[in-house]
Design an enzyme around this catalytic site. Sequence first.
Site, PDB file in Angstrom:
ATOM      1  N   TYR A  97       0.836  -1.198   0.000  1.00 34.40           N
ATOM      2  CA  TYR A  97       0.000   0.000   0.000  1.00 34.40           C
ATOM      3  C   TYR A  97       0.875   1.254   0.000  1.00 34.40           C
ATOM      4  O   TYR A  97       0.655   2.187  -0.789  1.00 34.40           O
ATOM      5  CB  TYR A  97      -0.929  -0.012   1.218  1.00 34.40           C
ATOM      6  CG  TYR A  97      -1.841   1.188   1.298  1.00 34.40           C
ATOM      7  CD1 TYR A  97      -3.135   1.137   0.787  1.00 34.40           C
ATOM      8  CD2 TYR A  97      -1.418   2.374   1.889  1.00 34.40           C
ATOM      9  CE1 TYR A  97      -3.978   2.244   0.843  1.00 34.40           C
ATOM     10  CE2 TYR A  97      -2.238   3.483   1.953  1.00 34.40           C
ATOM     11  CZ  TYR A  97      -3.520   3.409   1.436  1.00 34.40           C
ATOM     12  OH  TYR A  97      -4.346   4.505   1.494  1.00 34.40           O
ATOM     13  N   LYS A 147     -26.804   1.528  18.491  1.00 31.39           N
ATOM     14  CA  LYS A 147     -26.403   2.912  18.808  1.00 31.39           C
ATOM     15  C   LYS A 147     -24.915   2.917  19.167  1.00 31.39           C
ATOM     16  O   LYS A 147     -24.528   2.478  20.247  1.00 31.39           O
ATOM     17  CB  LYS A 147     -27.236   3.463  19.968  1.00 31.39           C
ATOM     18  CG  LYS A 147     -26.932   4.926  20.289  1.00 31.39           C
ATOM     19  CD  LYS A 147     -27.825   5.430  21.409  1.00 31.39           C
ATOM     20  CE  LYS A 147     -27.530   6.897  21.703  1.00 31.39           C
ATOM     21  NZ  LYS A 147     -26.147   7.113  22.162  1.00 31.39           N
TER      22      LYS A 147
END
Length: 580
Positions: free
Chosen positions: A39, A135
């Site tokens: 990368y 949540k």
Amino acid sequence: MASRPTSIEKRIRELRDTLNKANHAYYVESRPFISDQEYDEKLAELAKLEADHPEFDDPASPTKRMADQPTEGFSQVRHRLPMLSIDNTYSADEVRAWVKSMARAVGVDTEAAPDLFGGSEAGKRSGLQFACDPKIDGVAMSLRYQDGLLVTAVTRGDGTTGDDVTSNVRVIKAIPLRLNEDAKGGVPPVLEIRGEVYLPIKEFHRINAEREAEGEEPFMNPRNACAGTLKQLDPRIVAQRKLGFVAHGLGDIDPRNRFKSHAEFIASVRSMGVPAGEPTLCLTADEILAFIDGFAKKKDHQPYMIDGVVVRLDNLAQQRDLGFTSKSARGAIAYKYPAERKSTQLIDVLHQVGKTGKITPRAVMKPVLLAGTTVQHATLHNYGLVQQKDIRIGDTVIVEKAGEIIPQVIEVVLKERPKGAKKLEIPGRCPECKGEIEVEPPEAVEDPLQETARRCINPECPAQIREKLIWFTGRKQMDIEGLGEKTIDQIRGESKIPLNHFADIFKLAKHRDELLALERMGEKKVDNLLAGVEEAKQRPLARVLGSLGIRHVGTSNGKLLARRFKSIDDLLAASAGDLE
């Protein structure tokens, strides 16, 4: 007719496509397909090509995520639509009452359809549908895309106005800089995606370990750490902390009626490359409660902290028609899970001395299963809190882990205090070297309840020396292969080789025969260790500074100092003003 791309332009496009896919695979799907080294090599190649060919500039290029210079501060941005909170609820009865109020609000005759709260058929007849999402306990964020390009990222703030943190959000690789134009239905000209920025639990542990090693207070929980990260004026620090994002709501959009339901919106933004969950659709209160109960067993196994379930009307037109109160949206509620607490017995308190001399009380308890893991130790933070809570050895204590990750003693069960409960002896001298200590703040000597820390000020304290050596040789510091914690303890404890200062590490080659005489230290192991020491001599100034264990000078500040002062001589000649 458009001209065919040149070989350079084609290569730039290939690199951008590969790197964008790699970011999504790593940060969103947790399925990396290229190594970090590959990368970095592709990113470096792309940066050079873009620098050499500015005509192919793209504001959404992966290179634009490279952290820039610190900002002067955050400007305030007014939300196009209010970004308000959600009312909390804590019981099944409150959930049922809310479902009933929603039914009435959209015109369902709850008296004529009392079975709305039973089987699904009743829910279908009512015309109501609810979407349930976990949540996430993070920081609310609004991402504004224009023609598919990220233009601003704004915190909730007071619901009307928030901080513009775009420079920080751009380095969060989970968030696309450009939306996927091939998404089903295309990308709206204007789209505000609201969601939660969070700090992964794994990263939270890593950051806290580094902070403690540097003598800094650990973050209390991932949410606080995330909020503190987003307030950083230096995006380079934000980039190091690998924040994540999950979309959960719709803000401003053009055209307004593009999406009919919350579930449709979430599916669409997910196809655009934005991290998003998959709402569970429910038709009745019973189904909602079943989801809440079922997810309670899964929430502790997620990569981020979850403190409840958001339940909302799935129909976006119904949500808009219901509007807002002064603080929250009427068409949604948040069921909050109770914090998990357990009682156990405090067996002992250890006094740990860190590399900066900070002395920290650590509870030793009878093992207790808490939030999915067995807990035997808990932080007591500092001696001021110990006195404030009157914690004694032998006490039955309440331990909490819920949103805190780090187990901590919440309170003492005084009615169960045994007669022999022993008051904690707060060290007046260093528990390791018996040297003098400093109390912070100094006035806390008169009022211990103000105390936030006490430190051993003896630089030759054996505990500090050990912790400094372990820190100095660590992978992210001088990275000396073969000289880890166990080897350091073995050399210091089983030989006469001096190992009390950083300089001693670089003299180990003189003691090769003595190293070979140690148990389990063969020639290959010793040669690797000495080669690691030799290699460490080439580390850059930033790594050296961050490795010395100087208070408030860790990895990040080491880099900042090395950028400003190009040599150790420049640094030594700097004034206090220069350093500030």
